[in-house]
Scaffold this active site. Structure first.
Site, PDB file in Angstrom:
ATOM      1  N   GLU A 295       0.902  -1.156   0.000  1.00  0.00           N
ATOM      2  CA  GLU A 295       0.000   0.000   0.000  1.00  0.00           C
ATOM      3  C   GLU A 295       0.933   1.196   0.000  1.00  0.00           C
ATOM      4  O   GLU A 295       1.434   1.591   1.052  1.00  0.00           O
ATOM      5  CB  GLU A 295      -0.891   0.010   1.240  1.00  0.00           C
ATOM      6  CG  GLU A 295      -1.851  -1.158   1.270  1.00  0.00           C
ATOM      7  CD  GLU A 295      -3.193  -0.835   1.903  1.00  0.00           C
ATOM      8  OE1 GLU A 295      -4.196  -1.252   1.334  1.00  0.00           O
ATOM      9  OE2 GLU A 295      -3.234  -0.179   2.933  1.00  0.00           O
ATOM     10  N   CYS A 330      -2.567   9.098   2.726  1.00  0.00           N
ATOM     11  CA  CYS A 330      -2.259   8.582   1.392  1.00  0.00           C
ATOM     12  C   CYS A 330      -3.446   8.815   0.463  1.00  0.00           C
ATOM     13  O   CYS A 330      -3.297   8.812  -0.747  1.00  0.00           O
ATOM     14  CB  CYS A 330      -1.938   7.103   1.479  1.00  0.00           C
ATOM     15  SG  CYS A 330      -3.218   6.223   2.356  1.00  0.00           S
TER      16      CYS A 330
HETATM   17  N1  NAD Z   1      -1.481   3.234   0.385  1.00  0.00           N
HETATM   18  C1  NAD Z   1      -1.726   3.343   1.672  1.00  0.00           C
HETATM   19  O1  NAD Z   1      -2.617   2.705   2.214  1.00  0.00           O
HETATM   20  C2  NAD Z   1      -0.886   4.276   2.489  1.00  0.00           C
HETATM   21  C3  NAD Z   1      -1.268   4.591   3.798  1.00  0.00           C
HETATM   22  C4  NAD Z   1      -0.498   5.500   4.519  1.00  0.00           C
HETATM   23  C5  NAD Z   1       0.636   6.058   3.944  1.00  0.00           C
HETATM   24  N2  NAD Z   1       0.982   5.739   2.677  1.00  0.00           N
HETATM   25  C6  NAD Z   1       2.143   6.359   2.044  1.00  0.00           C
HETATM   26  O2  NAD Z   1       3.217   6.415   2.970  1.00  0.00           O
HETATM   27  C7  NAD Z   1       4.065   7.525   2.665  1.00  0.00           C
HETATM   28  C8  NAD Z   1       4.347   8.312   3.921  1.00  0.00           C
HETATM   29  O3  NAD Z   1       4.820   7.495   4.939  1.00  0.00           O
HETATM   30  P1  NAD Z   1       6.335   7.479   5.389  1.00  0.00           P
HETATM   31  O4  NAD Z   1       6.967   8.764   5.054  1.00  0.00           O
HETATM   32  O5  NAD Z   1       6.339   7.008   6.797  1.00  0.00           O
HETATM   33  O6  NAD Z   1       6.906   6.356   4.412  1.00  0.00           O
HETATM   34  P2  NAD Z   1       8.331   5.592   4.467  1.00  0.00           P
HETATM   35  O7  NAD Z   1       8.336   4.689   3.284  1.00  0.00           O
HETATM   36  O8  NAD Z   1       9.448   6.538   4.621  1.00  0.00           O
HETATM   37  O9  NAD Z   1       8.285   4.741   5.814  1.00  0.00           O
HETATM   38  C9  NAD Z   1       7.282   3.773   6.031  1.00  0.00           C
HETATM   39  C10 NAD Z   1       7.797   2.728   6.981  1.00  0.00           C
HETATM   40  O10 NAD Z   1       8.832   1.997   6.349  1.00  0.00           O
HETATM   41  C11 NAD Z   1       9.943   1.875   7.210  1.00  0.00           C
HETATM   42  N3  NAD Z   1      11.113   1.733   6.334  1.00  0.00           N
HETATM   43  C12 NAD Z   1      11.831   2.719   5.755  1.00  0.00           C
HETATM   44  N4  NAD Z   1      12.807   2.172   4.997  1.00  0.00           N
HETATM   45  C13 NAD Z   1      12.687   0.824   5.100  1.00  0.00           C
HETATM   46  C14 NAD Z   1      13.384  -0.268   4.546  1.00  0.00           C
HETATM   47  N5  NAD Z   1      14.429  -0.111   3.716  1.00  0.00           N
HETATM   48  N6  NAD Z   1      12.994  -1.515   4.862  1.00  0.00           N
HETATM   49  C15 NAD Z   1      11.941  -1.718   5.685  1.00  0.00           C
HETATM   50  N7  NAD Z   1      11.234  -0.717   6.241  1.00  0.00           N
HETATM   51  C16 NAD Z   1      11.606   0.545   5.948  1.00  0.00           C
HETATM   52  C17 NAD Z   1       9.893   3.120   8.075  1.00  0.00           C
HETATM   53  O11 NAD Z   1      10.587   2.938   9.290  1.00  0.00           O
HETATM   54  C18 NAD Z   1       8.396   3.269   8.278  1.00  0.00           C
HETATM   55  O12 NAD Z   1       7.981   2.442   9.335  1.00  0.00           O
HETATM   56  C19 NAD Z   1       3.307   8.341   1.641  1.00  0.00           C
HETATM   57  O13 NAD Z   1       3.862   8.109   0.366  1.00  0.00           O
HETATM   58  C20 NAD Z   1       1.892   7.795   1.709  1.00  0.00           C
HETATM   59  O14 NAD Z   1       1.148   7.950   0.525  1.00  0.00           O
HETATM   60  C21 NAD Z   1       0.257   4.853   1.949  1.00  0.00           C
END
Ligand code: NAD
Length: 548
Positions: A295, A330
């Site tokens: 997602e 999102c």
């Molecule tokens: N599609 C959906 O349902 C949905 C819902 C909420 C947020 N989002 C998206 O999330 C983004 C914002 O969230 P964010 O800034 O926290 O995103 P992010 O990708 O920076 O981080 C998300 C999570 O991934 C972890 N993470 C980061 N690098 C990683 C790696 N290499 N391996 C494993 N885990 C890792 C982080 O610690 C965090 O818990 C936006 O793009 C938004 O659209 C999508």
């Protein structure tokens, strides 16, 4: 110093055993370790990892600052590579057949029906609901109604999967075979060891709904949430223990994404659900050789159709979709396609007036945790360089606050870009860049240019939410027939945000696309199909059998 906000643990946590049939009677003070009212720079709290049923500490910690004033107020385990082996061992100890499945320990489906019921009953208590809403507000500042909505969506989800509803998720089917004694049965089978990674913007709802789905279907999940908000997830896990969840059913790892990445590479979960940015989603898809459900980013569109009606409601909904939670959903409205009729009715002025009423005092606008003010303003400047583009409203930094400079604090903002320029290849990447903050692009179309609007929707890459705001059946039919977004709202009350627990939420047009909330989402993401063909005889006379 930490003791100011650490509540004493009762020692009763998680001791209710496999059947967990007792009603939820826990007091908040029995399981909670953090008081959102006390949490501050002078009374910080510390989190813990959970592995193989034990709460553990790490040598180093990450300092999380209060997003409203920059004071360090949370110490989060900064799990290092030399501390990840227990998580890897825990993942590897889980059989692929899971902790339960339709043929193994089926009583655990009932256990989770009871855990779910107990947790729902806890969240129904006003003091518990308020506890989670205020904790969410402290780490991901949003208005109280927005924070409280996360709690009630989670509670109703838990109510939905109480009693027998968990075992109904694993309902199988049978098809008669070709001869006596033969019958094929389709089962929903767990993956066994799985991982779940959650972002910062919905600190409770996203990890809670997904981890329960993982557990319901018989998996053992390794769970991680963004360190800035992970305190909410840890509190929810402690609540689940108090509600009867066996302590070793779920591991919780805090720290950096890169560390979690390494655990996944070495621990090899059979499936990983990732919710977050497109960049990390695509990295994990490669690292984990496609064993992912995603997602990821949303660039969400709303089309206002030719029939102007319910003007004030539509204006209110547009404002909510673009700016509630400071646009950090999102599903937030990223681009608004206004039919000429709406533009001529004065929608832009109505939206500008609503945006102007948002303020820091009630957190109807607040800190933006993944952008800086300068970066958003630079993006606005890039858009304004497009021919015909203009600032519709906003664009100024917020003043009179102590939000740290690492976070953005900016007025709700909109930039108008003419539709023909939106479609130009040289502008397209800029116009469709996801800004995870209080920002949207406006554009305008007429009856003759509807094909261009649909061309824009076709060219987008992230197909999460969308809204077609019209009660014209032919218009709805045409737009819906030619678009693909996974969660699309259609009708004059159409919105892009505010998904409850009662319908599917997730992206479409990508075989890796996950869902959240409903039985279908849980079954898709957290279980796999298994067919068992019973063929027990009677065995035919071998002399009549033809060799082929
Ligand atoms: N599609 C959906 O349902 C949905 C819902 C909420 C947020 N989002 C998206 O999330 C983004 C914002 O969230 P964010 O800034 O926290 O995103 P992010 O990708 O920076 O981080 C998300 C999570 O991934 C972890 N993470 C980061 N690098 C990683 C790696 N290499 N391996 C494993 N885990 C890792 C982080 O610690 C965090 O818990 C936006 O793009 C938004 O659209 C999508």
């Amino acid at each position: 110093m930490l003791s100011h906000v650490l509540r004493a643990s009762s020692g009763r946590l998680g001791c209710r055993g496999l059947h967990a049939a007792a009603p939820a009677l826990a007091e908040l003070s029995e399981w909670s370790r953090v008081d959102p009212a006390q949490l501050s720079g002078s009374s910080p709290a510390a989190l813990s990892n959970l592995v193989a049923g034990e709460w553990t500490q790490t040598a180093q910690s990450l300092s999380v600052v209060d997003p409203m004033n920059g004071e360090p107020f949370l110490a989060v385990p900064d799990t290092q590579l030399d501390e990840i082996q227990p998580f890897i061992d825990s993942l590897r100890s889980v059989p692929k057949s899971g902790l339960h499945n339709p043929l193994k320990l089926p009583e655990r489906y009932l256990l989770y029906g009871n855990v779910s019921r107990n947790a729902a009953a806890e969240l129904l208590k006003p003091e518990v609901a308020d506890h989670f809403a205020r904790l969410i507000q402290r780490v991901a500042p949003k208005s109280y109604p927005q924070a409280e909505a996360e709690v009630s969506v989670t509670r109703i989800f838990l109510e939905n999967f109480s009693g027998d509803q968990v075992r109904f998720l694993a309902r199988s089917f049978g098809v008669p075979g070709d001869h006596p004694g033969q019958q094929s049965n389709g089962y929903r089978w767990p993956f066994g060891p799985v991982a779940l990674i959650a972002p910062f913007n919905f600190p409770l709802e996203i990890p809670a709904l997904q981890l329960m789905g993982a557990l319901f279907m018989g998996n053992k999940p390794l769970v991680h949430a963004d360190h800035k908000v992970a305190v909410v997830l840890e509190e929810f896990v402690r609540l689940l223990h108090a509600c009867g969840m066996p302590r070793a059913d779920l591991d919780l790892v805090h720290g950096r994404g890169s560390t979690v990445n390494e655990i996944l590479l070495r621990g090899e979960p059979r499936s990983t659900l990732f919710t977050g940015s497109k960049r990390v989603a695509e990295k994990l898809a490669v690292d984990l050789r496609g064993k992912v459900f995603l997602e990821d980013a949303g660039f969400d569109w709303k089309i206002l159709g030719p029939d102007v009606q319910a003007f004030d409601h539509v204006a209110w909904q547009c404002d909510q979709d673009a700016y509630a939670c400071s646009g950090q959903k999102c599903s937030a409205q990223s681009i608004l396609f206004m039919h000429d009729a709406w533009a001529e009715a004065g929608l832009e002025a109505a939206l500008a007036a609503r945006a102007a009423t948002r303020g820091l005092e009630d957190l109807t606008v607040g800190p933006v945790l993944s952008w800086t003010t300068e970066a958003i303003q630079a993006h606005v400047a890039d858009l304004l360089a497009i021919p015909g583009a203009r600032l519709a409203w906003g664009g100024e930094a917020l003043t009179g606050h102590a939000i740290p400079p690492r976070y953005a604090a900016i007025q709700p903002t909109a930039v108008f870009v003419p539709l023909d320029q939106v479609l130009r290849p040289e502008h397209w990447p800029t116009v469709t860049r996801e800004v995870f903050g209080p920002f949207q692009v406006l554009t305008r179309y007429g009856d003759a240019s509807l094909p261009d609007v649909l061309a824009a929707c076709e060219r987008m890459d992230a197909h999460l939410t969308a809204a077609v705001v019209s009660n014209s059946i032919p218009f709805l039919q045409h737009v819906l027939a030619n678009t693909v977004n996974g969660t699309t709202y259609a009708g004059i009350r159409g919105r892009t945000t505010g998904a409850p627990q009662n319908h599917w939420f997730g992206p479409a047009n990508d075989p890796r696309g996950a869902g959240i909330g409903t039985p279908e989402a849980i079954k898709l993401v957290w279980s796999t199909h298994r067919e068992i063909i019973q063929d027990v005889g009677p065995v035919p006379d071998a002399s009549n059998q033809v060799q082929s």
